[in-house]
Design a protein around this motif. Sequence first.
Motif, PDB file in Angstrom:
ATOM      1  N   GLY A  27      -8.991  14.470   2.825  1.00  0.00           N
ATOM      2  CA  GLY A  27      -8.127  13.300   2.909  1.00  0.00           C
ATOM      3  C   GLY A  27      -8.793  12.117   2.237  1.00  0.00           C
ATOM      4  O   GLY A  27      -9.974  12.168   1.867  1.00  0.00           O
ATOM      5  N   LYS A  28      -8.046  11.048   2.059  1.00  0.00           N
ATOM      6  CA  LYS A  28      -8.611   9.866   1.414  1.00  0.00           C
ATOM      7  C   LYS A  28      -7.794   8.639   1.784  1.00  0.00           C
ATOM      8  O   LYS A  28      -6.652   8.744   2.235  1.00  0.00           O
ATOM      9  CB  LYS A  28      -8.640  10.042  -0.097  1.00  0.00           C
ATOM     10  CG  LYS A  28      -7.277  10.210  -0.734  1.00  0.00           C
ATOM     11  CD  LYS A  28      -7.390  10.422  -2.238  1.00  0.00           C
ATOM     12  CE  LYS A  28      -6.009  10.589  -2.851  1.00  0.00           C
ATOM     13  NZ  LYS A  28      -6.079  10.797  -4.313  1.00  0.00           N
ATOM     14  N   TRP A  29      -8.389   7.478   1.570  1.00  0.00           N
ATOM     15  CA  TRP A  29      -7.688   6.217   1.733  1.00  0.00           C
ATOM     16  C   TRP A  29      -6.950   5.885   0.444  1.00  0.00           C
ATOM     17  O   TRP A  29      -7.436   6.171  -0.639  1.00  0.00           O
ATOM     18  CB  TRP A  29      -8.665   5.087   2.055  1.00  0.00           C
ATOM     19  CG  TRP A  29      -9.290   5.203   3.410  1.00  0.00           C
ATOM     20  CD1 TRP A  29     -10.541   5.642   3.694  1.00  0.00           C
ATOM     21  CD2 TRP A  29      -8.683   4.882   4.664  1.00  0.00           C
ATOM     22  NE1 TRP A  29     -10.760   5.613   5.040  1.00  0.00           N
ATOM     23  CE2 TRP A  29      -9.640   5.153   5.670  1.00  0.00           C
ATOM     24  CE3 TRP A  29      -7.422   4.383   5.025  1.00  0.00           C
ATOM     25  CZ2 TRP A  29      -9.376   4.935   7.020  1.00  0.00           C
ATOM     26  CZ3 TRP A  29      -7.155   4.169   6.369  1.00  0.00           C
ATOM     27  CH2 TRP A  29      -8.124   4.446   7.353  1.00  0.00           C
ATOM     28  N   GLU A  30      -5.776   5.293   0.586  1.00  0.00           N
ATOM     29  CA  GLU A  30      -5.019   4.840  -0.575  1.00  0.00           C
ATOM     30  C   GLU A  30      -4.600   3.386  -0.387  1.00  0.00           C
ATOM     31  O   GLU A  30      -4.327   2.957   0.733  1.00  0.00           O
ATOM     32  CB  GLU A  30      -3.746   5.680  -0.764  1.00  0.00           C
ATOM     33  CG  GLU A  30      -3.999   7.111  -1.137  1.00  0.00           C
ATOM     34  CD  GLU A  30      -2.703   7.866  -1.405  1.00  0.00           C
ATOM     35  OE1 GLU A  30      -2.790   8.962  -1.968  1.00  0.00           O
ATOM     36  OE2 GLU A  30      -1.619   7.362  -1.047  1.00  0.00           O
ATOM     37  N   GLU A  31      -4.565   2.651  -1.471  1.00  0.00           N
ATOM     38  CA  GLU A  31      -4.027   1.304  -1.430  1.00  0.00           C
ATOM     39  C   GLU A  31      -2.497   1.392  -1.369  1.00  0.00           C
ATOM     40  O   GLU A  31      -1.884   2.125  -2.140  1.00  0.00           O
ATOM     41  CB  GLU A  31      -4.436   0.514  -2.678  1.00  0.00           C
ATOM     42  CG  GLU A  31      -5.912   0.168  -2.725  1.00  0.00           C
ATOM     43  CD  GLU A  31      -6.304  -0.790  -1.613  1.00  0.00           C
ATOM     44  OE1 GLU A  31      -5.509  -1.716  -1.309  1.00  0.00           O
ATOM     45  OE2 GLU A  31      -7.383  -0.605  -1.026  1.00  0.00           O
ATOM     46  N   PRO A  32      -1.868   0.670  -0.456  1.00  0.00           N
ATOM     47  CA  PRO A  32      -0.400   0.725  -0.384  1.00  0.00           C
ATOM     48  C   PRO A  32       0.242   0.060  -1.591  1.00  0.00           C
ATOM     49  O   PRO A  32      -0.335  -0.839  -2.204  1.00  0.00           O
ATOM     50  CB  PRO A  32      -0.083  -0.041   0.897  1.00  0.00           C
ATOM     51  CG  PRO A  32      -1.230  -0.968   1.081  1.00  0.00           C
ATOM     52  CD  PRO A  32      -2.438  -0.239   0.556  1.00  0.00           C
ATOM     53  N   LEU A  33       1.437   0.521  -1.920  1.00  0.00           N
ATOM     54  CA  LEU A  33       2.254  -0.140  -2.924  1.00  0.00           C
ATOM     55  C   LEU A  33       2.926  -1.354  -2.285  1.00  0.00           C
ATOM     56  O   LEU A  33       3.219  -1.347  -1.083  1.00  0.00           O
ATOM     57  CB  LEU A  33       3.316   0.817  -3.462  1.00  0.00           C
ATOM     58  CG  LEU A  33       2.788   2.092  -4.119  1.00  0.00           C
ATOM     59  CD1 LEU A  33       3.942   3.025  -4.480  1.00  0.00           C
ATOM     60  CD2 LEU A  33       1.953   1.779  -5.342  1.00  0.00           C
ATOM     61  N   THR A  34       3.174  -2.397  -3.064  1.00  0.00           N
ATOM     62  CA  THR A  34       3.782  -3.600  -2.509  1.00  0.00           C
ATOM     63  C   THR A  34       4.922  -4.092  -3.376  1.00  0.00           C
ATOM     64  O   THR A  34       4.907  -3.955  -4.600  1.00  0.00           O
ATOM     65  CB  THR A  34       2.755  -4.738  -2.375  1.00  0.00           C
ATOM     66  OG1 THR A  34       2.194  -5.033  -3.662  1.00  0.00           O
ATOM     67  CG2 THR A  34       1.644  -4.377  -1.409  1.00  0.00           C
ATOM     68  N   GLY A  35       5.920  -4.655  -2.713  1.00  0.00           N
ATOM     69  CA  GLY A  35       7.012  -5.342  -3.359  1.00  0.00           C
ATOM     70  C   GLY A  35       7.474  -6.438  -2.426  1.00  0.00           C
ATOM     71  O   GLY A  35       6.960  -6.576  -1.311  1.00  0.00           O
ATOM     72  N   SER A  36       8.453  -7.236  -2.836  1.00  0.00           N
ATOM     73  CA  SER A  36       8.846  -8.352  -1.980  1.00  0.00           C
ATOM     74  C   SER A  36      10.340  -8.642  -2.095  1.00  0.00           C
ATOM     75  O   SER A  36      10.996  -8.306  -3.088  1.00  0.00           O
ATOM     76  CB  SER A  36       8.060  -9.612  -2.332  1.00  0.00           C
ATOM     77  OG  SER A  36       8.471 -10.136  -3.585  1.00  0.00           O
ATOM     78  N   TYR A  37      10.847  -9.285  -1.052  1.00  0.00           N
ATOM     79  CA  TYR A  37      12.206  -9.824  -1.021  1.00  0.00           C
ATOM     80  C   TYR A  37      12.089 -11.220  -0.429  1.00  0.00           C
ATOM     81  O   TYR A  37      11.720 -11.383   0.732  1.00  0.00           O
ATOM     82  CB  TYR A  37      13.113  -8.950  -0.154  1.00  0.00           C
ATOM     83  CG  TYR A  37      14.549  -9.416  -0.084  1.00  0.00           C
ATOM     84  CD1 TYR A  37      15.479  -8.979  -1.016  1.00  0.00           C
ATOM     85  CD2 TYR A  37      14.962 -10.297   0.914  1.00  0.00           C
ATOM     86  CE1 TYR A  37      16.804  -9.400  -0.954  1.00  0.00           C
ATOM     87  CE2 TYR A  37      16.278 -10.724   0.984  1.00  0.00           C
ATOM     88  CZ  TYR A  37      17.189 -10.278   0.046  1.00  0.00           C
ATOM     89  OH  TYR A  37      18.507 -10.705   0.108  1.00  0.00           O
ATOM     90  N   GLU A  38      12.350 -12.231  -1.263  1.00  0.00           N
ATOM     91  CA  GLU A  38      12.169 -13.619  -0.862  1.00  0.00           C
ATOM     92  C   GLU A  38      10.754 -13.802  -0.317  1.00  0.00           C
ATOM     93  O   GLU A  38       9.788 -13.501  -1.017  1.00  0.00           O
ATOM     94  CB  GLU A  38      13.273 -14.029   0.123  1.00  0.00           C
ATOM     95  CG  GLU A  38      14.676 -13.954  -0.514  1.00  0.00           C
ATOM     96  CD  GLU A  38      15.792 -14.314   0.430  1.00  0.00           C
ATOM     97  OE1 GLU A  38      15.547 -14.453   1.652  1.00  0.00           O
ATOM     98  OE2 GLU A  38      16.937 -14.454  -0.049  1.00  0.00           O
ATOM     99  N   ASN A  39      10.585 -14.266   0.914  1.00  0.00           N
ATOM    100  CA  ASN A  39       9.233 -14.498   1.438  1.00  0.00           C
ATOM    101  C   ASN A  39       8.713 -13.336   2.274  1.00  0.00           C
ATOM    102  O   ASN A  39       7.764 -13.482   3.039  1.00  0.00           O
ATOM    103  CB  ASN A  39       9.201 -15.785   2.273  1.00  0.00           C
ATOM    104  CG  ASN A  39      10.195 -15.761   3.432  1.00  0.00           C
ATOM    105  OD1 ASN A  39      11.249 -15.132   3.339  1.00  0.00           O
ATOM    106  ND2 ASN A  39       9.878 -16.464   4.513  1.00  0.00           N
ATOM    107  N   TYR A  40       9.317 -12.156   2.112  1.00  0.00           N
ATOM    108  CA  TYR A  40       8.896 -10.958   2.830  1.00  0.00           C
ATOM    109  C   TYR A  40       8.222  -9.984   1.869  1.00  0.00           C
ATOM    110  O   TYR A  40       8.761  -9.699   0.794  1.00  0.00           O
ATOM    111  CB  TYR A  40      10.096 -10.283   3.504  1.00  0.00           C
ATOM    112  CG  TYR A  40      10.719 -11.122   4.586  1.00  0.00           C
ATOM    113  CD1 TYR A  40      10.299 -11.014   5.905  1.00  0.00           C
ATOM    114  CD2 TYR A  40      11.731 -12.041   4.285  1.00  0.00           C
ATOM    115  CE1 TYR A  40      10.873 -11.797   6.905  1.00  0.00           C
ATOM    116  CE2 TYR A  40      12.299 -12.831   5.274  1.00  0.00           C
ATOM    117  CZ  TYR A  40      11.863 -12.705   6.580  1.00  0.00           C
ATOM    118  OH  TYR A  40      12.412 -13.477   7.559  1.00  0.00           O
ATOM    119  N   THR A  41       7.069  -9.490   2.256  1.00  0.00           N
ATOM    120  CA  THR A  41       6.332  -8.521   1.453  1.00  0.00           C
ATOM    121  C   THR A  41       6.357  -7.163   2.142  1.00  0.00           C
ATOM    122  O   THR A  41       6.140  -7.077   3.360  1.00  0.00           O
ATOM    123  CB  THR A  41       4.867  -8.966   1.262  1.00  0.00           C
ATOM    124  OG1 THR A  41       4.848 -10.240   0.632  1.00  0.00           O
ATOM    125  CG2 THR A  41       4.091  -7.970   0.413  1.00  0.00           C
TER     126      THR A  41
END
Length: 358
Positions: A27-41
């Motif tokens: 197993g391994k750690w992964e950086e999450p993917l990110t996106g946003s809607y207005e002031n919500y990430t």
Amino acid sequence: DIAEAIVAMHATKGGLFTKEDIANYHGKWEEPLTGSYENYTFFANGTWCQGAVLPMTLQILEGIDLLSMGHNSPLYMHTVLQAIELAMADKETYFGDPDFIDVPMTGLLSKEYAASRRSQMTNVAFNEMAPYGNPINFQDVRYVPQVSDVDVAVYKNNRKEISIGKDTSYISIIDQAGNAVSLTPSDFPQSPMVDGLGLTLGNRMTQFRLDATHPNALEPGKRPTITPNASMVFKDGEFYMTFGTPGGDMQTQALVQVFLNHIIFGMDIQEAIEAPRFRSLNWPDSFSPHEYHPGTIILEESLYQTHRQAMINLGYRVEVEEEWAPEFGGVCAIIQDTLNNLLIGGADPRQESLAKGK
């Protein structure tokens, strides 16, 4: 001992696992993917699942005056369905195990790309799978959300025959120190349990494609692009919500609707979860044999009774399921209300679920 028990069970069932397979896995750690809607990430798992469809869909919808359309009006449903179908067309075209294929994720999650996809929305139903986009042209442009300094880790063979509600689960936990978990375990009891261990083996290889040119094509050592996914949401850079659901290809569709119910239409999280839902089938299903129902949507009964003809007039093939039908998901959520120092939970009546604090 655990590896030997797994391999022994495979041997009795005609399976393929070897000790070498298990020894070579880690197993391994992964950086999450990110996106946003207005002031919500939004934080999502990588493209070995469908989690990024949620921020991709919401970024397409950003800037559209959804509130003025009215909640679950034909125009509102059509607009949200179009955004979902555009995002799912990109998932079908580009998503796969990022250890094996080069997924143009920075392009797919850029605001400029979302705007280009928004321009492809039409006044009537697509009638067949929506056109996929060209995110590669947007690879060097990406919106980078501002978040606080915290660690974030984050159906249908024949849909009438799949047993919904006793397979995938969703678990959302926030402890007294504010640590949050969003987790979507799956496959029991459809997958086998190893005798004496209480350990189930996944059956997610059914979500691979046998087309060698597909990004989710079967290969040794490769993870299939699976439907289970979990999400976290930050507001103004601080943790706000953890939520998720069972439901195959409905998962991200349900989360989009619950989020918009809560943020755009001001429903509390339980009202947002209970509100009637709609579902698109307008792409090949994630499960083998990947059935495809062009231009088809399903409405919960109250929406069907009210808006069936209007959706037909927009070009959709419309089916109906009973109110609170299990195939519309089982969303659970926790909101951290920092203003009132509260944790607020919501649980879905469509499947066996519970919100509990202590």
